[in-house]
Design an enzyme around this catalytic site. Structure first.
Site, PDB file in Angstrom:
ATOM      1  N   SER A  16       4.593  17.694  30.892  1.00  0.00           N
ATOM      2  CA  SER A  16       5.045  16.671  30.098  1.00  0.00           C
ATOM      3  C   SER A  16       4.470  17.365  28.894  1.00  0.00           C
ATOM      4  CB  SER A  16       4.840  15.404  30.728  1.00  0.00           C
ATOM      5  OG  SER A  16       5.534  13.952  30.320  1.00  0.00           O
ATOM      6  N   SER A  17       5.039  16.628  27.644  1.00  0.00           N
ATOM      7  CA  SER A  17       4.315  17.051  26.775  1.00  0.00           C
ATOM      8  C   SER A  17       3.142  15.628  26.133  1.00  0.00           C
ATOM      9  CB  SER A  17       5.518  16.331  25.957  1.00  0.00           C
ATOM     10  OG  SER A  17       6.593  15.259  25.400  1.00  0.00           O
ATOM     11  N   CYS A  18       3.677  14.541  27.021  1.00  0.00           N
ATOM     12  CA  CYS A  18       2.458  13.745  26.958  1.00  0.00           C
ATOM     13  C   CYS A  18       1.393  14.299  27.142  1.00  0.00           C
ATOM     14  CB  CYS A  18       2.915  12.488  27.775  1.00  0.00           C
ATOM     15  SG  CYS A  18       2.094  12.400  29.315  1.00  0.00           S
ATOM     16  N   TYR A  73      -0.712   8.646  33.452  1.00  0.00           N
ATOM     17  CA  TYR A  73       0.535  10.041  33.691  1.00  0.00           C
ATOM     18  C   TYR A  73      -0.101  11.219  33.425  1.00  0.00           C
ATOM     19  CZ  TYR A  73       4.629  12.054  33.843  1.00  0.00           C
ATOM     20  OH  TYR A  73       5.879  12.920  34.154  1.00  0.00           O
ATOM     21  N   LYS A 116      -0.490  15.399  35.135  1.00  0.00           N
ATOM     22  CA  LYS A 116      -0.430  15.785  35.206  1.00  0.00           C
ATOM     23  C   LYS A 116      -0.804  17.043  34.269  1.00  0.00           C
ATOM     24  CE  LYS A 116       4.051  15.135  35.713  1.00  0.00           C
ATOM     25  NZ  LYS A 116       4.626  16.380  37.340  1.00  0.00           N
ATOM     26  N   HIS A 156      12.771   5.253  30.356  1.00  0.00           N
ATOM     27  CA  HIS A 156      12.617   5.988  28.523  1.00  0.00           C
ATOM     28  C   HIS A 156      13.396   5.460  27.575  1.00  0.00           C
ATOM     29  CE1 HIS A 156       9.990   9.218  31.154  1.00  0.00           C
ATOM     30  NE2 HIS A 156       9.331   8.784  30.371  1.00  0.00           N
TER      31      HIS A 156
END
Length: 319
Positions: free
Chosen positions: A114-116, A143, A147, A186
């Site tokens: 994920s970009s997070c 999260y 990841k 989201h």
């Protein structure tokens, strides 16, 4: 970069998380590509947090390729409310699948991050090398840490065991089979539902969390699925690959676009007591475009198609 193992129409392919937003899109793309040997298991059939059960499945099914799209996901509210669940479940799912895939002789595994994972104040647009260069956004760090561990697990199994595991970092996703629950969804799917219900109930205004100033990039999930199949065939390396549209909008611009598409005629009210999250989050997709892939679905067309799916499937749209 090592030689790639290629998918064929008869390849045995396990899609973990096949009922979710990403997994269902990957299944659609594989089916459209002519792949007929798809392996799927529901949560009731296979608990991915159970190591023994996962190892048993891989020993019996012996998939050749794995798309790891299974994860516990949610927005700011969900991450803040259940941090232990987010880090525990995702660590367990990833570890169990990656280890069992290697042990059972899987040819290639694709892990979706994920970009997070990138620091809260990473330079924009965010390049793959910005990983672990700063502090994470507090509202989703549980999260994100999980990841990042998944990425490192793929790299470690490649380094120690020669396992062909690749990692993709998608931007914010949306599309059919998204989560429209206002407590765990989201931003884009939440806005679709909010404006739809406000339209039905003829409300005078819709509340938008935060200030509306943060910028976000969005990618239709069918575009992501296309990139997954492309990279499963074309890429084999330890470095992560960003997957995005390369375009961004403010939350205020997004809200205005969703409002227009849904047909809501009331006003907007920004609740600045709610957190904004990361101020800007745009992926640098130079590596992906250099490999020969780019997104095709515009944000307007994608939102319109997603809203139509929502209308057609209201009873199953996780309401």
């Amino acid at each position: 970069m090592s030689a790639c193992s290629r998918l064929t129409s008869s390849s045995s392919i396990y899609v973990a998380g096949h009922r979710g937003l990403v997994g269902s899109a990957i299944c659609r793309a594989l089916t459209q590509a002519g792949c007929t040997n798809l392996l799927t298991r529901s949560r009731a059939e296979l608990d991915l947090t159970d190591q023994a059960a996962v190892r048993g499945f891989f020993t019996e099914a012996r998939p050749e390729f794995v798309f790891l799209a299974a994860a516990k996901v949610g927005g700011i509210h969900a991450n803040n409310s259940s941090p232990a669940d987010f880090i525990r479940d995702n660590l367990l799912i990833q570890t169990n699948i990656i280890d069992a895939a290697w042990r059972s002789g899987v040819k290639k595994l694709l892990f979706l991050g994920s970009s997070c994972i990138y620091p809260k104040f990473a330079p924009q647009p965010m390049k793959e090398e910005h990983l672990l260069s700063g502090t994470l956004e507090p509202t989703n760090e549980w999260y994100a840490v999980a990841k990042i561990a998944g990425i490192k697990l793929c790299q470690a199994y490649r380094q120690q065991h020669g396992f062909d595991a690749i990692s993709l970092m998608p931007t914010n996703l949306y599309g059919p089979h998204d989560n429209f629950d206002l407590h765990s969804s989201h931003v884009l799917s939440a806005l679709i539902r909010k404006f739809h219900e406000a339209k039905l109930n003829q409300l005078p205004e819709v509340e938008i969390w935060g200030s509306g100033t943060p910028k976000r990039e969005f990618l239709h999930v069918d575009d992501l699925a296309s990139a997954c199949l492309f990279l499963m065939d074309k890429y084999s390396g330890g470095e992560i690959i960003n997957v995005g549209s390369g375009q961004e909008v403010t939350i205020a611009e997004l809200a205005a676009l969703v409002k227009e598409i849904v047909g809501f005629r009331g006003g907007l009210r920004y609740n600045t007591a709610m957190p904004d999250g990361t101020p800007r989050k745009l992926l640098d997709v130079t590596k992906l475009t250099a490999l020969g892939w780019q997104s095709k679905i515009s944000l307007r067309d994608g939102i319109a198609a997603t809203y139509q799916w929502f209308l057609d499937h209201e009873q199953q749209a996780r309401l």
